[in-house]
Design a protein around this motif. Sequence first.
Motif, PDB file in Angstrom:
ATOM      1  N   HIS A 162       0.854  -1.194   0.000  1.00 47.80           N
ATOM      2  CA  HIS A 162       0.000   0.000   0.000  1.00 47.80           C
ATOM      3  C   HIS A 162       0.887   1.240   0.000  1.00 47.80           C
ATOM      4  N   ARG A 163       0.355   2.288  -0.580  1.00 40.27           N
ATOM      5  CA  ARG A 163       1.106   3.542  -0.604  1.00 40.27           C
ATOM      6  C   ARG A 163       0.911   4.362   0.676  1.00 40.27           C
ATOM      7  N   ASP A 164      -0.032   3.918   1.530  1.00 44.35           N
ATOM      8  CA  ASP A 164      -0.194   4.584   2.822  1.00 44.35           C
ATOM      9  C   ASP A 164       0.052   3.568   3.928  1.00 44.35           C
ATOM     10  N   GLN A 165       0.126   4.073   5.144  1.00 50.64           N
ATOM     11  CA  GLN A 165       0.360   3.190   6.281  1.00 50.64           C
ATOM     12  C   GLN A 165      -0.981   2.695   6.797  1.00 50.64           C
ATOM     13  N   ARG A 166      -1.180   1.352   6.753  1.00 50.51           N
ATOM     14  CA  ARG A 166      -2.460   0.831   7.203  1.00 50.51           C
ATOM     15  C   ARG A 166      -2.348  -0.652   7.537  1.00 50.51           C
ATOM     16  N   GLN A 167      -3.335  -1.162   8.305  1.00 52.49           N
ATOM     17  CA  GLN A 167      -3.468  -2.565   8.656  1.00 52.49           C
ATOM     18  C   GLN A 167      -4.774  -3.114   8.077  1.00 52.49           C
ATOM     19  N   PRO A 168      -4.863  -4.422   7.827  1.00 52.45           N
ATOM     20  CA  PRO A 168      -6.097  -4.980   7.258  1.00 52.45           C
ATOM     21  C   PRO A 168      -7.189  -5.095   8.319  1.00 52.45           C
ATOM     22  N   ASN A 169      -8.447  -4.889   7.894  1.00 49.64           N
ATOM     23  CA  ASN A 169      -9.570  -5.146   8.797  1.00 49.64           C
ATOM     24  C   ASN A 169      -9.947  -6.622   8.715  1.00 49.64           C
ATOM     25  N   ASP A 170     -10.969  -7.012   9.443  1.00 45.31           N
ATOM     26  CA  ASP A 170     -11.339  -8.427   9.509  1.00 45.31           C
ATOM     27  C   ASP A 170     -11.741  -8.973   8.141  1.00 45.31           C
ATOM     28  N   ASP A 171     -12.578  -8.191   7.411  1.00 39.03           N
ATOM     29  CA  ASP A 171     -13.015  -8.663   6.091  1.00 39.03           C
ATOM     30  C   ASP A 171     -11.831  -8.837   5.152  1.00 39.03           C
ATOM     31  N   GLU A 172     -10.906  -7.904   5.216  1.00 36.88           N
ATOM     32  CA  GLU A 172      -9.732  -7.972   4.330  1.00 36.88           C
ATOM     33  C   GLU A 172      -8.860  -9.179   4.691  1.00 36.88           C
ATOM     34  N   GLN A 173      -8.675  -9.431   5.986  1.00 34.48           N
ATOM     35  CA  GLN A 173      -7.879 -10.589   6.386  1.00 34.48           C
ATOM     36  C   GLN A 173      -8.540 -11.886   5.920  1.00 34.48           C
ATOM     37  N   THR A 174      -9.882 -11.934   6.077  1.00 35.21           N
ATOM     38  CA  THR A 174     -10.603 -13.135   5.630  1.00 35.21           C
ATOM     39  C   THR A 174     -10.431 -13.345   4.130  1.00 35.21           C
ATOM     40  N   LEU A 175     -10.558 -12.248   3.367  1.00 34.77           N
ATOM     41  CA  LEU A 175     -10.398 -12.326   1.922  1.00 34.77           C
ATOM     42  C   LEU A 175      -9.002 -12.826   1.550  1.00 34.77           C
TER      43      LEU A 175
END
Length: 885
Positions: free
Chosen positions: A284-297
């Motif tokens: 990612h071009r920004d600083q971020r962590q995955p949410n639950d839906d993203e981790q599941t995906l």
Amino acid sequence: MSINFIGLMYSVNWQMLIEQHTQDAVIVLVDGTIVHANQLGIGLLQAKNLNEITGLRWNAFLEFSHPNQIKTHLQAGSSLLPNAIAEFCQLRTRQGELTEVELRLHSFPVLRNTAYVLRLRHLQTQPIAKPFQGQLAHSNIPKNSLSHEALHHEKEILEMIALDNPLTQILQDVCDRMERLLDNGSMCAIMLFDHDTQKLRMAAAPSMEAEFLNEMDHLEIGLGNWSCGVAIKTEKIKIVDDIANSDIWQLHRQTPLRYGMHSCWSVPIKTAFNTLLGTVDLYHRDQRQPNDDEQTLIMDAMHVIALAIDKKNMEHSLATSEDRYRSVVNNLTEGIMVIAPGGKILTCNPSAKRILKIYDIEATGRRHRYFKRIFREDNSEIQIGDDPASIVLRTGEAISNLSIGMQLHDNSTVWLLVNVQPIQHSRHSKTEAVLISFTDTTEVRETERQLQYIATHDALTGLANRHQLQHRLANALAHAYDQKVAVIFLDLDHFKNVNDTAGHAAGDGLLCDVAKRLSSCIRATDMLARLGGDEFVIVVEEFETAQHLKELADRILTKMREPFVIDQHQYHLGTSIGISVFPHDGTDGPTLLRCADSAMYLAKELGRNNYQFFTSDLMIRAQHRYTLERNLRRALVDDEFLLYYQPKLSLSDGSIVGAEALIRWQMPEMGLIAPNEFIPFAEEIGLIVPMGRWVLTKACEQAQKWRQEFNTDFKISVNISPKQFQDPKLPQFILEVLLASGLPAHALQLEITEGLLMVEAEHLSSVFDAIKTLGISISLDDFGTGFSSLSYLQRFPIDNLKIDRSFIREIPENQDSVVLTKAIIAMSSALGMSVTAEGVENLEQMDFLKDAGCDEIQGFYFSKPISVEQFSQLLKQHALSQASH
């Protein structure tokens, strides 16, 4: 192109076709152009009517961001699809606007063409219906949710895996779908783990810059080496929301930062058995962590990716194994064939085609079409249905090591050693086919036949030799019962004069004429054999009285009185004949031969050219034998023996590499006596052992003198009789002689005859082992004149074969002698043995032997056996000649 015209070209009810998909936009392509569309399809392209888009090519309104399966099929334009294919792409309207659509491709044949049906839908609407989506109808998951969309895409990926799409295409598609589904600016990359190099290599990253991809390729695994390297090393998910300040990126943080990447999520890809395959990486071009839906995906995607990679790895492993197996089978010299019930050839390897002369399996068809008949060892024919393949198909029981003959369609015959194994159905024991493996033994059988012929026949005349004579005589006596059996021993009178005046070649020709004359005098049931030299033996069975033997002897004498014409010269030979009769004169073969031999000598003493029956009067001969024995024993004590030496010449450089030591008897008032006149008798009366020890001692002493005087690696060959070799004290005596003379063990070669090898192996093995332990080589003398069994060459440590002079004398004129001599040399080379040819008398023979790969020669062409003084002079001259060159 109008719809009416299209209808004329392709008699298809397009309206009925598109009514199956009323909820979708449908466009039909033939030859890559639009031939029909429903109203939703016309509207999706923003056209007014069908005529406005008819004839439009697919690439004018469909755009793909990267290569995929639909684009490949549309470009090919002629392949029928087993199942529908779904992809995401962009659709360009008539006004040039681009819109995201989901596209599903179907196909069906139209006359000689392939028609493609395109089903299209906006991504903002519900995805195209799937067979399993009915199961979601009662689910609490909203149809337009991320989870629903993910299930849809997972199904599409699984279909690609099932359709065996290329792995690169599948992984690229996974990355593209993940980026679209996450819709958070993610850039997806998939790295594959190379277990051999322990590195990660780039597999797919459709959205990333090429320069960044180059720096990501072939990454080391381990702590501090990118998120993916750490994920593989620890086998755990690594979420880095700030690359700039992460310890994981301490060694390589500048690389992603240079391309504007500030966070990275890495998930290790594992199989169900926890085998590491690689990583899924989202940058990612920004600083971020995955949410639950993203981790599941991401985790769901990881499992699908693992399935795709594992499937491809297994397919590759299977293909490699199949290629390796196919390579092994195709390169086997053994024939391999699979035959179905009814005889149809399912497959066979190149060796099977070569051996059976099959040029086209399809044309050959059933197995009985490639041969005329098959038969057993006894030449009895095997009928179809009783052949090995049919028996195994019928019984399901394997057949091993069956020897059969087969007459092929060109009338040639091959002999096969066959193994047949049943191929049974995995769920029941029914035999579905048979696997036949076979070895072509035709050449081996022919070689065995030739060697068997050599073992049982005289090389010069083609008559039975001593070995076959002994076998026939023993068999005749074993079945004689009340029948009489006679042995007639014949010796030519004054035959030596022919050799001395006309040469050995003329003498050989005369012996062949003698064989023909003798053969014409006997019955078909009688046996004629040549013992060697000018000695012949006839075995007569089933006769009533001695009168039959007298008449036979008279016929032989009459026939032999006729002059022999050689080179336009006439030679008159007499024949001395001795006759012994079973059971009166003896009850075993050796006794009858000895009695007939004594009677023959009596015939010679009585004036030659007559026949004599064995009688008690032959005690006179026994007295003579006693005198000979007394003189031989005196000769040993009075040192009346001396050694002659015949040189051995290397064919590689022409040097003298050794000599054969040959005994002579210098009898007072009698002169020099040849060994053939006293050696057989010495063996018979047991004097051969002390005589052989004398020869061995003198030969080793003289050889060492020559080695020191001429500074040469000279090897001396000494003949060892069977009785001498069977002496358990022989190895110790040889050691004592070597130590006393100073001769190295490798400079001594013992020459034995084939008759020695015919005794029981256990009586010889200890002597052979002891001699070989000393470092002494062993030569098999007169090879080809005795039994000549290949098994003997394998069982005993033979280092050298001496080809008998009877083969050499007819080279290169006699083609059989040429073929057999080459075969012996080739066989010896394959068995790691050197070859010496004796009896070489001319340049043509030497040149032939050199070209054939023979190692050494000895014979009159270079030198006859000569005295110690003459041999010393020969060595001196040879040394000077070698030095001058």
